[in-house]
Structure formats: structure tokens, C-alpha cells
Scaffold this motif. Sequence first.
Motif, mmCIF file in Angstrom:
data_model
loop_
_atom_site.group_PDB
_atom_site.id
_atom_site.type_symbol
_atom_site.label_atom_id
_atom_site.label_comp_id
_atom_site.label_asym_id
_atom_site.label_seq_id
_atom_site.Cartn_x
_atom_site.Cartn_y
_atom_site.Cartn_z
ATOM 1 N N THR A 90 1.199 -1.561 -0.054
ATOM 2 C CA THR A 90 0.036 0.015 -0.183
ATOM 3 C C THR A 90 0.751 1.203 0.231
ATOM 4 O O THR A 90 0.535 2.433 -0.312
ATOM 5 C CB THR A 90 -1.109 -0.116 1.396
ATOM 6 N N ARG A 91 1.984 1.197 1.040
ATOM 7 C CA ARG A 91 2.595 2.245 0.647
ATOM 8 C C ARG A 91 3.235 2.534 -0.764
ATOM 9 O O ARG A 91 3.769 3.855 -0.954
ATOM 10 C CB ARG A 91 4.007 2.632 1.869
ATOM 11 N N ALA A 92 3.628 1.258 -1.174
ATOM 12 C CA ALA A 92 4.084 2.066 -3.110
ATOM 13 C C ALA A 92 3.427 2.342 -3.854
ATOM 14 O O ALA A 92 3.334 2.980 -4.434
ATOM 15 C CB ALA A 92 4.983 0.667 -3.569
ATOM 16 N N ARG A 93 1.971 1.743 -3.504
ATOM 17 C CA ARG A 93 1.052 2.743 -4.483
ATOM 18 C C ARG A 93 0.578 4.110 -3.678
ATOM 19 O O ARG A 93 0.641 5.014 -4.899
ATOM 20 C CB ARG A 93 -0.376 1.563 -3.852
ATOM 21 N N ASP A 95 2.872 5.963 -2.873
ATOM 22 C CA ASP A 95 4.530 7.362 -3.293
ATOM 23 C C ASP A 95 3.580 6.728 -4.823
ATOM 24 O O ASP A 95 4.384 7.959 -5.533
ATOM 25 C CB ASP A 95 5.572 6.408 -3.220
ATOM 26 N N ALA A 96 3.210 6.078 -5.521
ATOM 27 C CA ALA A 96 3.153 6.130 -6.488
ATOM 28 C C ALA A 96 1.885 7.137 -7.517
ATOM 29 O O ALA A 96 1.901 7.901 -8.037
ATOM 30 C CB ALA A 96 2.670 5.094 -7.619
ATOM 31 N N VAL A 97 0.786 6.915 -6.047
ATOM 32 C CA VAL A 97 -0.128 8.481 -6.361
ATOM 33 C C VAL A 97 0.043 9.644 -5.995
ATOM 34 O O VAL A 97 0.223 10.596 -7.264
ATOM 35 C CB VAL A 97 -1.125 7.611 -5.623
ATOM 36 N N PHE A 98 1.513 10.240 -5.325
ATOM 37 C CA PHE A 98 1.979 11.200 -5.358
ATOM 38 C C PHE A 98 2.738 12.072 -6.444
ATOM 39 O O PHE A 98 3.129 12.750 -6.811
ATOM 40 C CB PHE A 98 2.601 11.142 -3.961
ATOM 41 N N ALA A 99 3.201 10.904 -7.369
ATOM 42 C CA ALA A 99 4.522 10.976 -7.923
ATOM 43 C C ALA A 99 3.789 11.597 -9.003
ATOM 44 O O ALA A 99 4.572 12.061 -10.542
ATOM 45 C CB ALA A 99 5.330 9.729 -8.038
ATOM 46 N N SER A 100 3.081 11.387 -9.417
ATOM 47 C CA SER A 100 1.754 11.150 -10.552
ATOM 48 C C SER A 100 0.266 12.827 -9.976
ATOM 49 O O SER A 100 0.360 13.203 -11.477
ATOM 50 C CB SER A 100 1.009 9.929 -11.118
ATOM 51 N N LEU A 101 0.534 13.691 -8.928
ATOM 52 C CA LEU A 101 -0.538 14.121 -8.987
ATOM 53 C C LEU A 101 0.226 15.838 -9.155
ATOM 54 O O LEU A 101 1.943 15.616 -8.835
ATOM 55 C CB LEU A 101 -0.709 13.807 -7.742
ATOM 56 N N ILE A 119 -8.319 4.413 -1.977
ATOM 57 C CA ILE A 119 -7.827 3.285 -2.135
ATOM 58 C C ILE A 119 -8.063 2.581 0.013
ATOM 59 O O ILE A 119 -8.276 1.647 -0.410
ATOM 60 C CB ILE A 119 -6.368 3.848 -1.300
ATOM 61 N N SER A 120 -8.827 3.366 0.157
ATOM 62 C CA SER A 120 -9.190 3.386 1.494
ATOM 63 C C SER A 120 -11.189 2.673 1.693
ATOM 64 O O SER A 120 -11.680 1.737 1.910
ATOM 65 C CB SER A 120 -9.789 4.152 2.226
ATOM 66 N N GLY A 121 -11.373 3.028 -0.066
ATOM 67 C CA GLY A 121 -13.031 2.401 0.432
ATOM 68 C C GLY A 121 -13.803 3.976 1.284
ATOM 69 O O GLY A 121 -15.197 3.158 1.407
ATOM 70 N N CYS A 122 -13.601 4.672 1.434
ATOM 71 C CA CYS A 122 -14.345 5.388 2.194
ATOM 72 C C CYS A 122 -14.468 6.833 1.753
ATOM 73 O O CYS A 122 -13.702 7.250 0.768
ATOM 74 C CB CYS A 122 -13.810 5.642 3.643
ATOM 75 N N THR A 123 -15.142 7.550 2.270
ATOM 76 C CA THR A 123 -15.190 9.297 1.889
ATOM 77 C C THR A 123 -14.181 10.143 2.607
ATOM 78 O O THR A 123 -13.807 9.674 3.394
ATOM 79 C CB THR A 123 -16.526 9.642 2.183
ATOM 80 N N ALA A 124 -13.110 10.843 1.538
ATOM 81 C CA ALA A 124 -12.077 11.871 2.122
ATOM 82 C C ALA A 124 -12.157 13.190 2.109
ATOM 83 O O ALA A 124 -12.762 13.336 0.952
ATOM 84 C CB ALA A 124 -10.747 10.988 0.944
#
Length: 357
Positions: A90-93, A95-101, A119-124
Motif C-alpha cells: 500500500t505504501r508503494a501504491r 508513493d506512485a499516486v503522489f509521484a503522479s499528482l 484506496i480506503s473505500g471511504c469518503t475523504a
Amino acid sequence: MTMDARKQRVLQAIVALYGLEGEPVGSSVLANYFDMAVSSATLRNEMAALTKLGLLEQPHTSAGRVPSAKGYRYYLDNLLTSDQPLDRVTRARVDAVFASLDHEPEKLAAGAAKALAAISGCTAAVSTPCAEDLCIAHYEVVQVGRSAAAVLAVTTAGYVRTRVARVRTGLSREAAAALAALLNRNLTFVAPVDLSPRLLAELCSQIDPELVPVISAAAAILQDSVKPHVFLGGEQYLLNWPQLDGKVGDILTLLNDEEQAADLIAPPADRNESVLLGEDLEPQIPGMCIVSDRYLVGGGLWGSIALIGPTRMPFQKLMPLLHYFADQLGEGMSGKRKDTPQAAAPRRTVIYKEDLE
């Protein structure tokens, strides 16, 4: 009747099991969770005692128990424990998200909210950085059409605010440059509390009356600069939780009031994180829970990131994720980019204890 160590362990176990399965927890399930170290009869007695204390509820006569609002509050106030790192995958996922933002603050906040929800399945929810001394560092004025001018302002936190002003006579390039110069001389690095009617009247007296709406737009941006903007992601996930049936409209009404939402997801001044139950709100929304963390940008700037869902959210899985997002969001907002993903530095984390031995 007092809460001894065994009652606390039983409450911890029921919170964890109910969070994972969403079903009332019976004594046989609980005994298996404890690997049969405690008999079902003893556990039934402890569950009955916790029910009398108001910490557990029994939905049906023959059903198991679920935590009550009082039980969750006791757990939050007394039994939150230790640190737990986010798992490597999950940490790698993340990291990949923030690298693309896009790391422009408002785009980063919006992207982080959507990614955390997915990733969480909850509202953020994510609020942009704010501080009491936030102000405008630079203004630009640009003509946009025959009878409109856009006022752009860059805040000291690095994000851009824009307002459109109606100008009947149009706006030449020279007039736009002169207005921008006037605004930069008089309204940059000015605290909103110092934006007096006298100052505005003085600025308006120096320009053509037809251009006064530009001054008004710049003043409105300045007054708005200390207010964080809140971005939501995954609102549809509220429909996935039976505990929130019939309450989704009230929750969305609450969250779509930006000022109110910013206050709700901001942890208290003396804490980095908080857990707010729907029973804590006025009016109450029973069964709802808001888990918040503070992210730090530097220079006195900070923002909030939160997960919104039912009180039976699987906290032991979601809290490490929320904290890691907060760490990455703080680095992104402050302009610190990592060339290669690394494990997060240890930090204080609020989780539900999984190991009940």
C-alpha cells in the motif's frame, strides 16, 4: 462496576471484529479470536457486564454484541495504542499516486482526496494549508472578454485565487497593468483584518469609477485567503455502509458547507489527530465517524486530511493509511519531492490494537 484489563481486551476485540466483518460479535467468535484462551462462558459474562456499562449493544435478543457510541468513545479516549507502519504494498501504491499528482496546492489537495477515497473505500476530505497570517503575495489583472477582468492572486502559501469583475467599458492592457501595480503596492502582505473601508475607499478614489469592481474583487480574494478550501473524494462510498442508511443526505449537506467542513476535519490545536463521532455533532448523525489528521507544510502552515464513514470503519487498517497520506501531503505541499520511494519515518499513529494478547 469498573473496567478491568479483561473487559478492556474484550471491548478491543469486539471493536476490531465488528469493524472487519460488520456483524454482531458472539461469544464463540470472540473465543476463537482469543484462540480459546478464555472460555465462551467467561466471555458472555464480560459482554453482559460491558452491556450494563453501556459500552456494548445487543441488536437482537439472540444476536451478538456491537460497540455503542459510548463504547467507541471509551475506546478512543482510553485504548488507542502504539505505532503501526503501513504495509509495503500500500505504501508503494501511495508513493506512485503522489509521484503522479500535480503539486500545485489546490490540485494536490483535490487529487489526494480522490486517491485516499479510492484506496480506503471511504469518503475523504482534504483542506488546503492555512495559517492566521496567510495573505496575498502578488496580484495580476487580466482582461477576459469585452466587459470582464480576472483578478488573480498568489497567496503566501503558494496557491492561486481568482475572481472575475465586470467592467462595462472594457479593460486595456495598460489599464490592467496599472490596476495590478496599484493592488501590489497596497494590498500585498496585508492581513485581512487590516483591510479597512477607509483603505478601500482610498484605492477606489485613485481609479475610474467603472474599474471599482476590480478593487472589490481583489479585496474579496484577500478576505478569503485565510479560509481553507476543502476538497472531497469518494462521496459515493457513503452509500456502501448500511449503518449510514438514511443519513447520507445529512452528511453531504454537512460536508458541502466548506467553512463547516474545514472546522469538522481540523484536529484540536493540541493534537495531530482526532476522531469525531456523529453523536458529538449538533444535530447528531448517529453512526457516522470522522477520522482526521493534521499535515504540516512549514512556516506555520498546516492543513487537514480526513476519512468519513461509519463508526465501524476498520480503523486498524485505515489509520496507518491516513497518517501516511498526511506525511506525503505535507511533503508535497512544501515542495519536497522524493526521487525514490522510501519507508516513512516513524511517527505517532492512532490505531486500534490488533494484537489483544
